[in-house]
Write a protein that holds these residues in place. Structure first.
Motif, mmCIF file in Angstrom:
data_model
loop_
_atom_site.group_PDB
_atom_site.id
_atom_site.type_symbol
_atom_site.label_atom_id
_atom_site.label_comp_id
_atom_site.label_asym_id
_atom_site.label_seq_id
_atom_site.Cartn_x
_atom_site.Cartn_y
_atom_site.Cartn_z
ATOM 1 N N UNK A 53 0.807 -1.217 0.000
ATOM 2 C CA UNK A 53 0.000 0.000 0.000
ATOM 3 C C UNK A 53 0.846 1.275 0.000
ATOM 4 N N UNK A 54 2.159 1.127 0.196
ATOM 5 C CA UNK A 54 3.014 2.308 0.305
ATOM 6 C C UNK A 54 3.511 2.832 -1.026
ATOM 7 N N UNK A 55 3.928 4.109 -1.006
ATOM 8 C CA UNK A 55 4.588 4.709 -2.165
ATOM 9 C C UNK A 55 5.977 4.097 -2.285
ATOM 10 N N UNK A 56 6.691 4.431 -3.341
ATOM 11 C CA UNK A 56 8.059 3.921 -3.501
ATOM 12 C C UNK A 56 8.930 4.339 -2.320
ATOM 13 N N UNK A 57 8.811 5.571 -1.889
ATOM 14 C CA UNK A 57 9.616 6.063 -0.764
ATOM 15 C C UNK A 57 9.246 5.326 0.522
ATOM 16 N N UNK A 58 7.961 5.099 0.732
ATOM 17 C CA UNK A 58 7.517 4.375 1.930
ATOM 18 C C UNK A 58 7.973 2.914 1.892
ATOM 19 N N UNK A 59 7.924 2.315 0.713
ATOM 20 C CA UNK A 59 8.398 0.941 0.570
ATOM 21 C C UNK A 59 9.890 0.851 0.865
ATOM 22 N N UNK A 60 10.659 1.828 0.381
ATOM 23 C CA UNK A 60 12.104 1.834 0.634
ATOM 24 C C UNK A 60 12.390 1.996 2.130
ATOM 25 N N UNK A 61 11.635 2.868 2.798
ATOM 26 C CA UNK A 61 11.825 3.071 4.241
ATOM 27 C C UNK A 61 11.473 1.806 5.015
ATOM 28 N N UNK A 83 8.474 -0.716 13.943
ATOM 29 C CA UNK A 83 7.131 -0.406 14.459
ATOM 30 C C UNK A 83 6.705 0.999 14.043
ATOM 31 N N UNK A 84 7.632 1.952 14.043
ATOM 32 C CA UNK A 84 7.316 3.324 13.647
ATOM 33 C C UNK A 84 6.870 3.383 12.188
ATOM 34 N N UNK A 85 7.504 2.604 11.330
ATOM 35 C CA UNK A 85 7.090 2.559 9.927
ATOM 36 C C UNK A 85 5.659 2.030 9.808
ATOM 37 N N UNK A 86 5.348 1.009 10.588
ATOM 38 C CA UNK A 86 3.995 0.436 10.570
ATOM 39 C C UNK A 86 2.987 1.464 11.080
ATOM 40 N N UNK A 87 3.322 2.148 12.171
ATOM 41 C CA UNK A 87 2.426 3.180 12.727
ATOM 42 C C UNK A 87 2.151 4.275 11.708
ATOM 43 N N UNK A 88 3.201 4.721 11.040
ATOM 44 C CA UNK A 88 3.042 5.783 10.048
ATOM 45 C C UNK A 88 2.073 5.330 8.953
ATOM 46 N N UNK A 89 2.239 4.122 8.477
ATOM 47 C CA UNK A 89 1.356 3.606 7.427
ATOM 48 C C UNK A 89 -0.083 3.499 7.928
ATOM 49 N N UNK A 90 -0.258 3.057 9.166
ATOM 50 C CA UNK A 90 -1.604 2.911 9.721
ATOM 51 C C UNK A 90 -2.286 4.257 9.926
ATOM 52 N N UNK A 93 -3.733 5.386 6.500
ATOM 53 C CA UNK A 93 -4.561 4.500 5.677
ATOM 54 C C UNK A 93 -5.567 3.733 6.542
ATOM 55 N N UNK A 94 -6.809 4.216 6.549
ATOM 56 C CA UNK A 94 -7.859 3.575 7.343
ATOM 57 C C UNK A 94 -8.151 2.159 6.855
ATOM 58 N N UNK A 95 -8.050 1.929 5.544
ATOM 59 C CA UNK A 95 -8.296 0.587 5.013
ATOM 60 C C UNK A 95 -7.230 -0.388 5.491
ATOM 61 N N UNK A 96 -5.999 0.081 5.601
ATOM 62 C CA UNK A 96 -4.928 -0.763 6.119
ATOM 63 C C UNK A 96 -5.181 -1.101 7.582
ATOM 64 N N UNK A 97 -5.673 -0.148 8.362
ATOM 65 C CA UNK A 97 -6.021 -0.430 9.764
ATOM 66 C C UNK A 97 -7.057 -1.534 9.844
#
Length: 140
Positions: A53-61, A83-90, A93-97
């Motif tokens: 679900x992440x952008x290229x930059x988010x996937x790289x992080x 965990x911080x990367x997961x929190x940021x994504x959550x 993105x409500x659908x990811x939650x």
């Protein structure tokens, strides 16, 4: 940060660390293997959900955080960064939650007491494999 996100990440952390420990840095490229422990597979599925679900930059992080945690799973800073990367994504993105809430087992409704008594007794809230006794070999 919402309580829901903190709870989801708290629930997911044991699965994430199990996946990173089992698969190492290749966890994001790994396909499901029925022979691998269920905990590690759930962690892998969580990481894949966040990754896709992440952008290229988010996937790289996320990949960088996974690599760091895989190199030293006992490093609490590396696990915290993951965990911080997961929190940021959550947060974003409500659908990811919702998806992660469906993937994770429901938390216990109240206190759980687990007791083992006797020689070679096993006690756990959830057991995927348990062998007691001498001379057993897993995988054969």
């Amino acid at each position: 940060m919402s309580t829901e996100i903190v709870e989801l990440v708290g629930q997911a952390t044991p699965y994430l660390t199990a996946a990173v420990s089992a698969y190492g840095g290749a966890v994001l490229a790994r396909t499901e293997d029925a022979a691998v422990e269920a905990t590690a597979n759930l962690g892998r599925r969580i990481l894949h959900a966040v990754f896709r679900r992440g952008s290229q930059a988010e996937q790289a992080a996320l990949e960088a955080a996974v690599q760091d945690a895989a190199q030293d799973p006992e490093n609490t800073d590396a696990v915290a960064a993951l965990r911080q990367q997961i929190k940021r994504a959550l947060r974003e993105d409500a659908d990811l939650r919702k998806e992660l809430a469906h993937l994770l087992p429901a938390p216990a409704a109240g206190p759980v007491t687990i007791t083992a008594s006797g020689e070679r007794s096993i006690a756990a809230h959830t057991i995927t494999t348990a062998i007691t006794g001498d001379g057993h070999r897993i995988g054969q």
